[in-house]
Design an enzyme around this catalytic site. Structure first.
Site, PDB file in Angstrom:
ATOM      1  N   ARG A 175       2.786  -8.298  -5.688  1.00 18.83           N
ATOM      2  CA  ARG A 175       3.982  -8.707  -6.445  1.00 18.83           C
ATOM      3  C   ARG A 175       4.661  -9.878  -5.735  1.00 18.83           C
ATOM      4  O   ARG A 175       4.230 -10.297  -4.644  1.00 18.83           O
ATOM      5  CB  ARG A 175       4.964  -7.535  -6.636  1.00 18.83           C
ATOM      6  CG  ARG A 175       5.356  -6.843  -5.349  1.00 18.83           C
ATOM      7  CD  ARG A 175       5.962  -5.455  -5.595  1.00 18.83           C
ATOM      8  NE  ARG A 175       6.061  -4.705  -4.349  1.00 18.83           N
ATOM      9  CZ  ARG A 175       7.151  -4.622  -3.612  1.00 18.83           C
ATOM     10  NH1 ARG A 175       8.266  -5.203  -4.005  1.00 18.83           N
ATOM     11  NH2 ARG A 175       7.162  -3.928  -2.488  1.00 18.83           N
ATOM     12  N   GLY A 176       5.729 -10.381  -6.327  1.00 18.04           N
ATOM     13  CA  GLY A 176       6.560 -11.401  -5.688  1.00 18.04           C
ATOM     14  C   GLY A 176       5.805 -12.673  -5.338  1.00 18.04           C
ATOM     15  O   GLY A 176       4.966 -13.170  -6.091  1.00 18.04           O
ATOM     16  N   ILE A 177       6.110 -13.184  -4.152  1.00 16.22           N
ATOM     17  CA  ILE A 177       5.573 -14.471  -3.720  1.00 16.22           C
ATOM     18  C   ILE A 177       4.047 -14.408  -3.547  1.00 16.22           C
ATOM     19  O   ILE A 177       3.330 -15.343  -3.913  1.00 16.22           O
ATOM     20  CB  ILE A 177       6.285 -14.898  -2.405  1.00 16.22           C
ATOM     21  CG1 ILE A 177       7.778 -15.157  -2.695  1.00 16.22           C
ATOM     22  CG2 ILE A 177       5.638 -16.142  -1.801  1.00 16.22           C
ATOM     23  CD1 ILE A 177       8.659 -15.298  -1.446  1.00 16.22           C
TER      24      ILE A 177
ATOM     25  N   ASP B 263      -3.557  -2.512   4.003  1.00 15.77           N
ATOM     26  CA  ASP B 263      -2.229  -2.290   4.578  1.00 15.77           C
ATOM     27  C   ASP B 263      -2.236  -3.066   5.889  1.00 15.77           C
ATOM     28  O   ASP B 263      -3.037  -2.765   6.788  1.00 15.77           O
ATOM     29  CB  ASP B 263      -2.020  -0.785   4.823  1.00 15.77           C
ATOM     30  CG  ASP B 263      -0.636  -0.488   5.384  1.00 15.77           C
ATOM     31  OD1 ASP B 263      -0.079  -1.343   6.124  1.00 15.77           O
ATOM     32  OD2 ASP B 263      -0.109   0.598   5.106  1.00 15.77           O
ATOM     33  N   VAL B 264      -1.368  -4.062   6.003  1.00 15.29           N
ATOM     34  CA  VAL B 264      -1.451  -4.948   7.170  1.00 15.29           C
ATOM     35  C   VAL B 264      -1.045  -4.261   8.483  1.00 15.29           C
ATOM     36  O   VAL B 264      -1.250  -4.823   9.560  1.00 15.29           O
ATOM     37  CB  VAL B 264      -0.640  -6.260   6.975  1.00 15.29           C
ATOM     38  CG1 VAL B 264      -1.200  -7.088   5.841  1.00 15.29           C
ATOM     39  CG2 VAL B 264       0.845  -5.987   6.803  1.00 15.29           C
TER      40      VAL B 264
ATOM     41  N   ASN C 158       1.608 -13.183   4.048  1.00 19.11           N
ATOM     42  CA  ASN C 158       2.792 -13.130   3.176  1.00 19.11           C
ATOM     43  C   ASN C 158       3.474 -11.766   3.196  1.00 19.11           C
ATOM     44  O   ASN C 158       4.696 -11.689   3.048  1.00 19.11           O
ATOM     45  CB  ASN C 158       2.361 -13.494   1.749  1.00 19.11           C
ATOM     46  CG  ASN C 158       3.399 -13.076   0.740  1.00 19.11           C
ATOM     47  OD1 ASN C 158       4.427 -13.729   0.572  1.00 19.11           O
ATOM     48  ND2 ASN C 158       3.159 -11.951   0.058  1.00 19.11           N
TER      49      ASN C 158
ATOM     50  N   TYR D  87      15.287  -7.278  10.532  1.00 18.47           N
ATOM     51  CA  TYR D  87      14.565  -8.367   9.854  1.00 18.47           C
ATOM     52  C   TYR D  87      14.617  -9.646  10.680  1.00 18.47           C
ATOM     53  O   TYR D  87      13.591 -10.285  10.906  1.00 18.47           O
ATOM     54  CB  TYR D  87      15.196  -8.595   8.489  1.00 18.47           C
ATOM     55  CG  TYR D  87      14.434  -9.544   7.576  1.00 18.47           C
ATOM     56  CD1 TYR D  87      13.187  -9.202   7.068  1.00 18.47           C
ATOM     57  CD2 TYR D  87      14.985 -10.768   7.206  1.00 18.47           C
ATOM     58  CE1 TYR D  87      12.506 -10.059   6.209  1.00 18.47           C
ATOM     59  CE2 TYR D  87      14.316 -11.626   6.340  1.00 18.47           C
ATOM     60  CZ  TYR D  87      13.073 -11.262   5.848  1.00 18.47           C
ATOM     61  OH  TYR D  87      12.399 -12.113   4.996  1.00 18.47           O
TER      62      TYR D  87
ATOM     63  N   LYS E 264      11.297 -11.638  12.269  1.00 16.29           N
ATOM     64  CA  LYS E 264      10.908 -12.973  11.799  1.00 16.29           C
ATOM     65  C   LYS E 264      11.034 -14.001  12.928  1.00 16.29           C
ATOM     66  O   LYS E 264      10.197 -14.900  13.038  1.00 16.29           O
ATOM     67  CB  LYS E 264      11.746 -13.381  10.581  1.00 16.29           C
ATOM     68  CG  LYS E 264      11.454 -12.548   9.319  1.00 16.29           C
ATOM     69  CD  LYS E 264      10.024 -12.719   8.817  1.00 16.29           C
ATOM     70  CE  LYS E 264       9.834 -12.184   7.402  1.00 16.29           C
ATOM     71  NZ  LYS E 264       8.450 -12.313   6.899  1.00 16.29           N
TER      72      LYS E 264
HETATM   73  N1  LIG Z   1      12.325 -13.250  -1.524  1.00 13.66           N
HETATM   74  C1  LIG Z   1      13.003 -13.962  -0.641  1.00 13.66           C
HETATM   75  O1  LIG Z   1      14.113 -14.475  -0.924  1.00 13.66           O
HETATM   76  C2  LIG Z   1      12.428 -14.210   0.724  1.00 13.66           C
HETATM   77  C3  LIG Z   1      13.175 -15.019   1.604  1.00 13.66           C
HETATM   78  C4  LIG Z   1      12.660 -15.281   2.874  1.00 13.66           C
HETATM   79  C5  LIG Z   1      11.432 -14.763   3.232  1.00 13.66           C
HETATM   80  N2  LIG Z   1      10.739 -13.973   2.363  1.00 13.66           N
HETATM   81  C6  LIG Z   1       9.423 -13.471   2.819  1.00 13.66           C
HETATM   82  O2  LIG Z   1       8.453 -13.719   1.841  1.00 13.66           O
HETATM   83  C7  LIG Z   1       7.407 -12.741   1.911  1.00 13.66           C
HETATM   84  C8  LIG Z   1       7.163 -12.150   0.523  1.00 13.66           C
HETATM   85  O3  LIG Z   1       8.383 -11.573   0.085  1.00 13.66           O
HETATM   86  P1  LIG Z   1       8.706 -11.223  -1.444  1.00 13.66           P
HETATM   87  O4  LIG Z   1      10.041 -11.770  -1.737  1.00 13.66           O
HETATM   88  O5  LIG Z   1       7.543 -11.535  -2.306  1.00 13.66           O
HETATM   89  O6  LIG Z   1       8.873  -9.630  -1.263  1.00 13.66           O
HETATM   90  P2  LIG Z   1       8.518  -8.395  -2.229  1.00 13.66           P
HETATM   91  O7  LIG Z   1       8.669  -8.796  -3.637  1.00 13.66           O
HETATM   92  O8  LIG Z   1       9.316  -7.262  -1.675  1.00 13.66           O
HETATM   93  O9  LIG Z   1       6.966  -8.163  -1.928  1.00 13.66           O
HETATM   94  C9  LIG Z   1       6.564  -7.763  -0.651  1.00 13.66           C
HETATM   95  C10 LIG Z   1       5.063  -7.686  -0.627  1.00 13.66           C
HETATM   96  O10 LIG Z   1       4.656  -7.276   0.706  1.00 13.66           O
HETATM   97  C11 LIG Z   1       3.802  -6.160   0.547  1.00 13.66           C
HETATM   98  N3  LIG Z   1       3.809  -5.275   1.710  1.00 13.66           N
HETATM   99  C12 LIG Z   1       4.855  -4.618   2.275  1.00 13.66           C
HETATM  100  N4  LIG Z   1       4.422  -3.870   3.308  1.00 13.66           N
HETATM  101  C13 LIG Z   1       3.080  -4.055   3.385  1.00 13.66           C
HETATM  102  C14 LIG Z   1       2.062  -3.542   4.230  1.00 13.66           C
HETATM  103  N5  LIG Z   1       2.303  -2.661   5.214  1.00 13.66           N
HETATM  104  N6  LIG Z   1       0.776  -3.962   4.019  1.00 13.66           N
HETATM  105  C15 LIG Z   1       0.496  -4.831   3.029  1.00 13.66           C
HETATM  106  N7  LIG Z   1       1.398  -5.320   2.187  1.00 13.66           N
HETATM  107  C16 LIG Z   1       2.687  -4.943   2.369  1.00 13.66           C
HETATM  108  C17 LIG Z   1       4.275  -5.450  -0.701  1.00 13.66           C
HETATM  109  O11 LIG Z   1       3.266  -4.581  -1.153  1.00 13.66           O
HETATM  110  P3  LIG Z   1       3.580  -3.220  -2.025  1.00 13.66           P
HETATM  111  O12 LIG Z   1       3.672  -3.669  -3.452  1.00 13.66           O
HETATM  112  O13 LIG Z   1       2.404  -2.351  -1.723  1.00 13.66           O
HETATM  113  O14 LIG Z   1       4.869  -2.658  -1.503  1.00 13.66           O
HETATM  114  C18 LIG Z   1       4.509  -6.653  -1.603  1.00 13.66           C
HETATM  115  O15 LIG Z   1       3.290  -7.131  -2.123  1.00 13.66           O
HETATM  116  C19 LIG Z   1       7.879 -11.711   2.943  1.00 13.66           C
HETATM  117  O16 LIG Z   1       7.258 -11.969   4.175  1.00 13.66           O
HETATM  118  C20 LIG Z   1       9.373 -11.963   3.038  1.00 13.66           C
HETATM  119  O17 LIG Z   1       9.916 -11.582   4.277  1.00 13.66           O
HETATM  120  C21 LIG Z   1      11.208 -13.687   1.129  1.00 13.66           C
END
Ligand SMILES: NC(=O)c1ccc[n+]([C@@H]2O[C@H](COP(=O)([O-])OP(=O)(O)OC[C@H]3O[C@@H](n4cnc5c(N)ncnc54)[C@H](OP(=O)(O)O)[C@@H]3O)[C@@H](O)[C@H]2O)c1
Length: 237
Positions: free
Chosen positions: A11-13, A58-59, A88, A159, A163
Site C-alpha cells: 500500500r501507500g508509497i 517481513d523486513v 520503503n 520514529y 530515521k
Molecule cells: N506518508 C508520509 O507522509 C511519509 C513521510 C515521511 C516518510 N515516510 C516513509 O515512507 C515509507 C512508506 O510510508 P507510507 O506512507 O507508504 O506508509 P503506509 O501507508 O503506512 O505503508 C507502510 C508500508 O510498510 C509496510 N511494512 C510495515 N512493517 C513492515 C514489515 N515488518 N515488513 C515489511 N513491510 C512492512 C506495510 O505493510 P503492511 O501492509 O503489511 O502493513 C506497508 O506496505 C515509510 O518508510 C515511511 O516512514 C512517509
C-alpha cells in the site's frame, strides 16, 4: 529490462513505486508481508502480467530476506540482478502516544528493526545482485523527521531516532559500496496522503513517487550518501 525490488509494496508509497515502475516496463519484485491480503497489489500485478512478481517479505525477518535472495540467485544471472533496491517499508510508532515520560521501549526496538536495521540487512543481502546490475542503486525512504537540523518540534522519539539512524546507515553504505559502483541515497518522500501520512497530508503518493523517480534517473555515483527530498532538494542531516 531493468529490475527493481521494493519493500512494503502492499500500500501507500511502496504500491505506487510498483505501479510507476511497472508502467515504465521494469520488472518489479514487489515484497509485502501478506501477499494473500494485499488485494491492491494483486490487482496491479494482474494489470501487468509477467512484470510484477509478488513475494512474501517481513523486513524484520532476516531468514526470510536471505531466503528471497537465494530464490533470486537461483534464477538466471540476467534476471537475478537488481538495478534498484527500494527500502520503503516503515512504521510510525509514535501516533496516539503521550510522548515524553511515556516511552514504549519495546516498540522503539521494533521501530529500529523495521526502519533502521532492515535497510542495512537488505543491502548486505542483495549487494551482490545489485552490483551485477546496470543501475546499481539503493534508495532508502527516510523522513525529514530524522533530520536533526530540521527538528523544531521535539517528540516522536521512536520514529525520529529510527530515521536519523537509518540516515547514518546509508551514509556508511555509500562509502562502503562505492568500490562496487553502488550508489546509496536516502529520500524524504514529502508529507504524503497514505495510511501513515493521513488524509490531511500535502501531496499524493503519485506526486511523491514521480518526483523521487525523476531524481533517481539523474543519480550518479557522485551523489552517493546524499539526503534528498522528493523534489530533488538536498536536505540537511
Ligand atoms: N506518508 C508520509 O507522509 C511519509 C513521510 C515521511 C516518510 N515516510 C516513509 O515512507 C515509507 C512508506 O510510508 P507510507 O506512507 O507508504 O506508509 P503506509 O501507508 O503506512 O505503508 C507502510 C508500508 O510498510 C509496510 N511494512 C510495515 N512493517 C513492515 C514489515 N515488518 N515488513 C515489511 N513491510 C512492512 C506495510 O505493510 P503492511 O501492509 O503489511 O502493513 C506497508 O506496505 C515509510 O518508510 C515511511 O516512514 C512517509
Amino acid at each position: 529490462m531493468k529490475t527493481t525490488l521494493i519493500t512494503g509494496a502492499s500500500r501507500g508509497i511502496g504500491l505506487e513505486f510498483c505501479r510507476q515502475y511497472a508502467a515504465e516496463g521494469w520488472r518489479v519484485i514487489a515484497c509485502c508481508r501478506h501477499p494473500e491480503k494485499s488485494d491492491a497489489l494483486k490487482k496491479l500485478a494482474a494489470q501487468y502480467p509477467g512484470k510484477i512478481k509478488i513475494n512474501a517479505l517481513d523486513v524484520a525477518d532476516h531468514a526470510q530476506i536471505e531466503g528471497l535472495a537465494k530464490v533470486l540467485d537461483d534464477e538466471s544471472p540476467a534476471t537475478g540482478s537488481i538495478d534498484l533496491l527500494i527500502n520503503n517499508a516503515g512504521i510510525y510508532p509514535d501516533s496516539g502516544k503521550k510522548g515524553f515520560g511515556h516511552t514504549d521501549y519495546a516498540e522503539w526496538m521494533q521501530a529500529f528493526r523495521i526502519n533502521t536495521m532492515a535497510p542495512l540487512k537488505m543491502a548486505e543481502t542483495f549487494a551482490r545482485q545489485i552490483a551485477r546490475s546496470k543501475q546499481k542503486t539503493i534508495v532508502t525512504i527516510t523522513s525529514k523527521m530524522g533530520s536533526i537540523a530540521d527538528n523544531g518540534g521535539g517528540g516522536s522519539y521512536l520514529y525520529r531516532t529510527s530515521k536519523a539512524a537509518v540516515n547514518m546507515v546509508v551514509k556508511s553504505l555509500a562509502i562502503d559500496l562505492k568500490p562496487a559502483g553502488i550508489t546509496a541515497v536516502v529520500f524524504h518522500p514529502g508529507w504524503v496522503k497514505t495510511d501513515m501520512g493521513g488524509p490531511g497530508a500535502l501531496i499524493s503518493a503519485e506526486q511523491s513517487v514521480s518526483g523521487i523517480r525523476q531524481v533517481i534517473d539523474r543519480l550518479t555515483l557522485a551523489d552517493s550518501g546524499k539526503f534528498f527530498g522528493y523534489d530533488g532538494q538536498v536536505i540537511p542531516w
